[in-house]
Write a protein that holds these residues in place. Sequence first.
Motif, mmCIF file in Angstrom:
data_model
loop_
_atom_site.group_PDB
_atom_site.id
_atom_site.type_symbol
_atom_site.label_atom_id
_atom_site.label_comp_id
_atom_site.label_asym_id
_atom_site.label_seq_id
_atom_site.Cartn_x
_atom_site.Cartn_y
_atom_site.Cartn_z
ATOM 1 N N ILE A 97 6.346 14.090 5.857
ATOM 2 C CA ILE A 97 7.356 14.408 6.874
ATOM 3 C C ILE A 97 8.699 13.770 6.503
ATOM 4 O O ILE A 97 9.745 14.419 6.515
ATOM 5 N N VAL A 98 8.651 12.496 6.130
ATOM 6 C CA VAL A 98 9.881 11.779 5.762
ATOM 7 C C VAL A 98 10.502 12.405 4.510
ATOM 8 O O VAL A 98 11.708 12.661 4.452
ATOM 9 N N ARG A 99 9.676 12.681 3.524
ATOM 10 C CA ARG A 99 10.163 13.267 2.263
ATOM 11 C C ARG A 99 10.814 14.621 2.531
ATOM 12 O O ARG A 99 11.924 14.895 2.074
ATOM 13 N N LYS A 130 5.275 5.494 12.250
ATOM 14 C CA LYS A 130 5.579 5.253 10.833
ATOM 15 C C LYS A 130 6.769 6.091 10.379
ATOM 16 O O LYS A 130 7.575 5.642 9.568
ATOM 17 N N VAL A 131 6.864 7.315 10.888
ATOM 18 C CA VAL A 131 8.004 8.171 10.529
ATOM 19 C C VAL A 131 9.290 7.539 11.055
ATOM 20 O O VAL A 131 10.289 7.453 10.348
ATOM 21 N N VAL A 132 9.252 7.074 12.298
ATOM 22 C CA VAL A 132 10.436 6.438 12.887
ATOM 23 C C VAL A 132 10.898 5.275 12.007
ATOM 24 O O VAL A 132 12.083 5.122 11.720
ATOM 25 N N ARG A 133 9.949 4.462 11.532
ATOM 26 C CA ARG A 133 10.305 3.304 10.708
ATOM 27 C C ARG A 133 10.821 3.682 9.333
ATOM 28 O O ARG A 133 11.703 3.034 8.797
ATOM 29 N N ALA A 134 10.250 4.740 8.751
ATOM 30 C CA ALA A 134 10.551 5.041 7.347
ATOM 31 C C ALA A 134 11.699 6.018 7.154
ATOM 32 O O ALA A 134 12.278 6.090 6.078
#
Length: 153
Positions: A97-99, A130-134
Amino acid sequence: MGLYDRILVPTDGSEGVERAISHAVDLAEAHGAAIHAVYVVNTAGFTGLPMESSWEGVEEMLHEDAEQALTTVRELAEQHGVPVETHVLEGSPQREIVRYAEEEGCDLVVMGTHGRGGIDRLLLGSVAEKVVRASNVPVMTVRVGTEEPGQAT
Protein backbone atom coordinates in the motif's frame (compact mmCIF):
# COMPACT_ATOMS: atom_id res chain seq x y z
CA MET A 1 -6.73 21.38 -9.77
CA GLY A 2 -8.25 20.10 -6.55
CA LEU A 3 -6.29 19.40 -3.40
CA TYR A 4 -6.35 15.74 -4.40
CA ASP A 5 -5.78 14.24 -7.85
CA ARG A 6 -5.29 10.58 -6.95
CA ILE A 7 -6.85 8.92 -3.95
CA LEU A 8 -5.71 5.42 -3.03
CA VAL A 9 -8.30 3.09 -1.51
CA PRO A 10 -7.11 -0.30 -0.28
CA THR A 11 -10.01 -2.74 0.01
CA ASP A 12 -10.31 -6.17 1.61
CA GLY A 13 -13.80 -6.85 0.34
CA SER A 14 -15.37 -6.85 3.80
CA GLU A 15 -18.76 -5.21 4.23
CA GLY A 16 -17.63 -2.49 6.60
CA VAL A 17 -14.96 -1.23 4.23
CA GLU A 18 -17.65 0.14 1.92
CA ARG A 19 -17.94 3.02 4.34
CA ALA A 20 -14.30 3.95 3.67
CA ILE A 21 -14.85 3.50 -0.07
CA SER A 22 -17.88 5.83 -0.03
CA HIS A 23 -15.85 8.40 1.84
CA ALA A 24 -13.05 8.20 -0.72
CA VAL A 25 -15.48 8.42 -3.64
CA ASP A 26 -17.19 11.50 -2.14
CA LEU A 27 -13.80 13.17 -1.68
CA ALA A 28 -12.76 12.27 -5.21
CA GLU A 29 -16.00 13.68 -6.58
CA ALA A 30 -15.59 16.92 -4.63
CA HIS A 31 -11.96 17.37 -5.73
CA GLY A 32 -12.20 16.07 -9.28
CA ALA A 33 -9.80 13.28 -8.33
CA ALA A 34 -9.39 9.73 -9.58
CA ILE A 35 -9.68 6.67 -7.34
CA HIS A 36 -6.95 4.03 -7.35
CA ALA A 37 -8.33 0.91 -5.68
CA VAL A 38 -5.95 -1.83 -4.62
CA TYR A 39 -6.44 -5.26 -3.11
CA VAL A 40 -3.32 -6.85 -1.67
CA VAL A 41 -3.20 -10.63 -1.81
CA ASN A 42 -1.23 -11.28 1.36
CA THR A 43 1.13 -13.96 0.11
CA ALA A 44 3.13 -13.64 3.35
CA GLY A 45 0.18 -15.19 5.16
CA PHE A 46 0.63 -18.50 3.36
CA THR A 47 4.26 -19.33 4.01
CA GLY A 48 3.19 -21.91 6.60
CA LEU A 49 1.11 -23.99 4.18
CA PRO A 50 2.36 -27.50 3.52
CA MET A 51 3.72 -27.64 -0.02
CA GLU A 52 1.31 -30.33 -1.15
CA SER A 53 -1.72 -28.12 -0.54
CA SER A 54 -2.64 -26.68 -3.90
CA TRP A 55 -1.23 -23.15 -3.99
CA GLU A 56 -2.83 -22.57 -7.40
CA GLY A 57 -6.27 -23.21 -5.91
CA VAL A 58 -5.66 -20.87 -3.00
CA GLU A 59 -4.21 -18.18 -5.23
CA GLU A 60 -7.11 -18.43 -7.66
CA MET A 61 -9.59 -18.09 -4.81
CA LEU A 62 -7.78 -15.02 -3.45
CA HIS A 63 -7.69 -13.40 -6.87
CA GLU A 64 -11.44 -13.99 -7.26
CA ASP A 65 -11.97 -12.28 -3.89
CA ALA A 66 -9.78 -9.44 -5.08
CA GLU A 67 -11.67 -8.94 -8.34
CA GLN A 68 -14.99 -8.98 -6.50
CA ALA A 69 -13.78 -6.42 -3.94
CA LEU A 70 -12.41 -4.16 -6.67
CA THR A 71 -15.62 -4.41 -8.70
CA THR A 72 -17.49 -2.96 -5.70
CA VAL A 73 -15.17 0.07 -5.70
CA ARG A 74 -15.37 0.45 -9.48
CA GLU A 75 -19.18 0.41 -9.46
CA LEU A 76 -19.43 2.95 -6.67
CA ALA A 77 -16.94 5.28 -8.36
CA GLU A 78 -18.70 4.98 -11.72
CA GLN A 79 -22.08 5.82 -10.16
CA HIS A 80 -20.52 9.12 -9.08
CA GLY A 81 -18.71 9.73 -12.36
CA VAL A 82 -15.32 9.33 -10.67
CA PRO A 83 -12.49 7.85 -12.78
CA VAL A 84 -11.18 4.63 -11.25
CA GLU A 85 -8.20 2.32 -11.71
CA THR A 86 -8.02 -1.05 -9.97
CA HIS A 87 -4.98 -3.20 -9.20
CA VAL A 88 -4.36 -6.53 -7.50
CA LEU A 89 -1.01 -6.50 -5.69
CA GLU A 90 0.78 -9.33 -3.93
CA GLY A 91 2.92 -9.23 -0.84
CA SER A 92 2.83 -7.63 2.57
CA PRO A 93 -0.28 -5.41 2.67
CA GLN A 94 1.20 -2.41 4.44
CA ARG A 95 4.37 -2.47 2.34
CA GLU A 96 2.47 -2.74 -0.94
CA ILE A 97 0.00 0.00 0.00
CA VAL A 98 2.78 2.42 0.97
CA ARG A 99 4.86 1.55 -2.11
CA TYR A 100 1.92 1.97 -4.46
CA ALA A 101 0.86 5.30 -2.92
CA GLU A 102 4.37 6.72 -3.26
CA GLU A 103 5.25 5.30 -6.69
CA GLU A 104 1.94 6.27 -8.27
CA GLY A 105 2.00 9.79 -6.85
CA CYS A 106 -1.19 9.40 -4.80
CA ASP A 107 -2.16 12.43 -2.71
CA LEU A 108 -4.15 10.59 -0.07
CA VAL A 109 -4.75 7.08 1.20
CA VAL A 110 -8.23 6.36 2.59
CA MET A 111 -8.39 3.21 4.71
CA GLY A 112 -10.93 1.47 6.85
CA THR A 113 -9.56 0.56 10.27
CA HIS A 114 -11.64 -2.51 10.97
CA GLY A 115 -11.91 -5.23 8.36
CA ARG A 116 -13.24 -8.73 8.71
CA GLY A 117 -10.89 -11.31 10.22
CA GLY A 118 -9.43 -14.24 8.34
CA ILE A 119 -6.20 -15.22 6.70
CA ASP A 120 -6.75 -13.31 3.45
CA ARG A 121 -8.08 -10.09 4.94
CA LEU A 122 -5.92 -7.04 5.16
CA LEU A 123 -7.59 -4.08 6.78
CA LEU A 124 -7.25 -5.11 10.37
CA GLY A 125 -6.34 -2.11 12.49
CA SER A 126 -2.69 -3.08 12.60
CA VAL A 127 -2.28 -2.69 8.83
CA ALA A 128 -3.83 0.78 8.82
CA GLU A 129 -1.64 1.69 11.77
CA LYS A 130 1.54 0.51 10.00
CA VAL A 131 0.57 2.38 6.83
CA VAL A 132 0.00 5.56 8.85
CA ARG A 133 3.50 5.22 10.36
CA ALA A 134 5.32 4.32 7.16
CA SER A 135 3.59 6.43 4.52
CA ASN A 136 4.85 9.80 3.30
CA VAL A 137 1.45 10.22 1.67
CA PRO A 138 -1.25 11.47 4.08
CA VAL A 139 -3.54 8.72 5.36
CA MET A 140 -7.16 9.22 6.33
CA THR A 141 -8.62 6.41 8.41
CA VAL A 142 -12.35 5.78 8.42
CA ARG A 143 -13.79 3.82 11.31
CA VAL A 144 -15.78 0.96 9.81
CA GLY A 145 -17.33 -2.21 11.11
CA THR A 146 -19.79 -3.02 13.81
CA GLU A 147 -21.24 -0.11 15.74
CA GLU A 148 -22.47 -0.67 19.28
CA PRO A 149 -26.29 -0.79 19.47
CA GLY A 150 -27.70 2.61 20.32
CA GLN A 151 -24.69 4.54 19.00
CA ALA A 152 -25.17 6.97 16.17
CA THR A 153 -23.22 5.86 13.10
